[in-house]
Scaffold this motif. Structure first.
Motif, mmCIF file in Angstrom:
data_model
loop_
_atom_site.group_PDB
_atom_site.id
_atom_site.type_symbol
_atom_site.label_atom_id
_atom_site.label_comp_id
_atom_site.label_asym_id
_atom_site.label_seq_id
_atom_site.Cartn_x
_atom_site.Cartn_y
_atom_site.Cartn_z
ATOM 1 N N MET A 1 0.849 -1.179 0.000
ATOM 2 C CA MET A 1 0.000 0.000 0.000
ATOM 3 C C MET A 1 0.898 1.247 0.000
ATOM 4 O O MET A 1 2.047 1.204 0.427
ATOM 5 N N GLN A 2 0.348 2.324 -0.481
ATOM 6 C CA GLN A 2 1.063 3.577 -0.477
ATOM 7 C C GLN A 2 0.357 4.537 0.485
ATOM 8 O O GLN A 2 -0.836 4.390 0.763
ATOM 9 N N ILE A 3 1.124 5.495 0.998
ATOM 10 C CA ILE A 3 0.578 6.549 1.843
ATOM 11 C C ILE A 3 0.207 7.715 0.937
ATOM 12 O O ILE A 3 0.995 8.091 0.066
ATOM 13 N N ALA A 4 -0.994 8.265 1.119
ATOM 14 C CA ALA A 4 -1.414 9.381 0.272
ATOM 15 C C ALA A 4 -2.240 10.365 1.087
ATOM 16 O O ALA A 4 -2.798 10.009 2.132
ATOM 17 N N LYS A 5 -2.291 11.607 0.619
ATOM 18 C CA LYS A 5 -3.098 12.648 1.248
ATOM 19 C C LYS A 5 -4.286 12.918 0.338
ATOM 20 O O LYS A 5 -4.130 13.026 -0.883
ATOM 21 N N TRP A 54 -4.706 11.670 5.785
ATOM 22 C CA TRP A 54 -3.721 10.765 5.188
ATOM 23 C C TRP A 54 -4.310 9.362 5.215
ATOM 24 O O TRP A 54 -4.866 8.933 6.232
ATOM 25 N N VAL A 55 -4.164 8.692 4.083
ATOM 26 C CA VAL A 55 -4.823 7.388 3.938
ATOM 27 C C VAL A 55 -3.865 6.344 3.374
ATOM 28 O O VAL A 55 -2.791 6.658 2.856
ATOM 29 N N LEU A 56 -4.294 5.086 3.467
ATOM 30 C CA LEU A 56 -3.602 3.982 2.803
ATOM 31 C C LEU A 56 -4.377 3.646 1.544
ATOM 32 O O LEU A 56 -5.594 3.459 1.595
ATOM 33 N N VAL A 57 -3.672 3.563 0.416
ATOM 34 C CA VAL A 57 -4.333 3.228 -0.839
ATOM 35 C C VAL A 57 -3.745 1.925 -1.386
ATOM 36 O O VAL A 57 -2.527 1.732 -1.398
ATOM 37 N N SER A 58 -4.634 1.010 -1.769
ATOM 38 C CA SER A 58 -4.225 -0.252 -2.393
ATOM 39 C C SER A 58 -4.477 -0.162 -3.886
ATOM 40 O O SER A 58 -5.542 0.294 -4.306
ATOM 41 N N CYS A 59 -3.510 -0.604 -4.668
ATOM 42 C CA CYS A 59 -3.625 -0.504 -6.124
ATOM 43 C C CYS A 59 -3.719 -1.895 -6.762
ATOM 44 O O CYS A 59 -3.383 -2.897 -6.152
ATOM 45 N N GLY A 60 -4.187 -1.911 -7.997
ATOM 46 C CA GLY A 60 -4.302 -3.157 -8.749
ATOM 47 C C GLY A 60 -5.512 -3.958 -8.315
ATOM 48 O O GLY A 60 -6.499 -3.398 -7.830
ATOM 49 N N SER A 61 -5.432 -5.288 -8.472
ATOM 50 C CA SER A 61 -6.593 -6.136 -8.187
ATOM 51 C C SER A 61 -6.977 -6.083 -6.710
ATOM 52 O O SER A 61 -8.119 -6.406 -6.351
ATOM 53 N N ALA A 62 -6.086 -5.663 -5.834
ATOM 54 C CA ALA A 62 -6.388 -5.508 -4.413
ATOM 55 C C ALA A 62 -7.570 -4.562 -4.202
ATOM 56 O O ALA A 62 -8.354 -4.728 -3.261
ATOM 57 N N ALA A 63 -7.707 -3.577 -5.095
ATOM 58 C CA ALA A 63 -8.763 -2.577 -4.951
ATOM 59 C C ALA A 63 -10.160 -3.184 -5.059
ATOM 60 O O ALA A 63 -11.139 -2.580 -4.637
ATOM 61 N N ARG A 64 -10.243 -4.386 -5.643
ATOM 62 C CA ARG A 64 -11.563 -4.989 -5.842
ATOM 63 C C ARG A 64 -11.872 -6.064 -4.814
ATOM 64 O O ARG A 64 -12.815 -6.828 -4.976
#
Lengths: 102, 102, 102, 102, 102
Positions: A1-5, A54-64
């Protein structure tokens, strides 16, 4: 996961029907020292994040993997609101301090 | 998802049979301030986007979640036409203004 | 999908048995203005592309959506030979012109 | 997989319910010479890694192959704690030496 | 797939049980001209590659298409040992020459 604002929102009325009702957040990535990076992502939100959090974002198939999103054409999802980040036993971010200062 | 501007089209007659009938758009990515980036993607289109419109593009397996595309060899799909983008409560893009100006 | 030019071939005899009989092409990516980029990919080919042709390449799990490739360990596939690319209503590539010039 | 050093932790109480009980580590990537890179990832942990340990991190759908994580919205997972790294028959990292020196 | 040179090995005893018995190779990527890139990957190996050999590496879910690896948390796999690479009808790599010279 990435950290994002959370920086803003993106509105689209003419979209894939499965995306109706999804709030789309504009996120800007943050590095391991807490600095904003020149990299963004538009993500669906499963946790009710607000501007400047500030949030954690999951990318790719994890998002579903969030129930109800299995067949939506999304490749990024906010999966958590961050309370604290510690690096080398030093607190580099605290949601509480953020809002006290603001 | 990423924000992108529709810049053109790519035509291929000798292609995988499952791609027949798919219109392929050439998209150029846009950053969180609304500037064009030196990064593009060729994507299928599920929403009828036209030249110069700003769109949301989903990459990876997300592109195949649109009904009828589950088994097409595509890794990018336009999933929405953008109406507005707000960053820090400031409107950085509005489709309406775009066309008024144009 | 990305736009790429077929630059060469890669031969491997000691490989996963499922890859036997696959021709592997060395592709160099091309940007939205038609310039070669310092980025390449080795891809399987489902459309019979030849040296110097410009092609569409799908990456990730999309590469395994071509019948017969569902369980091959490939992460890139040529899915179409490009005839024309138009950007801002200007023709930036035409296969026909390419070969007339060549 | 990538090589990374455990630098810290990320705490989130308001998160997707499936993530409850997951410890989230902040990892910084390390290059093939053993130098820290300006690239990080927040990952779930399946092996009990501690601060300063060097680990192997798997990204994408690989992160959900650990039993119990199949349907969690995670895109990065620590899958091993590294004992040694050898490059060109030269030991560039040894966990034992790391802790002897520390 | 990407072209990479086998540079070394990574040893981990405390790892996900499904990874027991997997040899993990440290690969350094090579560009389309045959030069080493500052980019590496730790990959499982299905073909018995040795130090200094040039190999094809598949990333992402492709890495789990090799029988016996379907449920391992791996995101990179060596799928072939390269014999020759030809670019513009010029031989830029030959395994045979490599070992004759060495």
């Amino acid at each position: 996961m990435q950290i994002a604002k959370v920086r803003g929102t993106v509105v689209s009325t003419q979209k894939d029907p499965s995306l109706r009702g999804s709030k789309l957040l504009l996120l800007q990535f943050v590095d391991e020292e807490g600095h904003l990076l020149p990299k963004y992502e538009v993500a669906a939100d499963s946790v009710g994040a607000g501007i400047d959090e500030w949030v954690l974002v999951s990318c790719g198939s994890a998002a579903r993997q969030i129930p109800g999103n299995e067949q939506r054409p999304i490749d990024a999802m906010v999966v958590g609101i961050i309370d604290t980040i510690n690096v080398d036993n030093r607190l580099i971010y605290s949601k509480k301090d953020q809002y006290t200062r603001g």
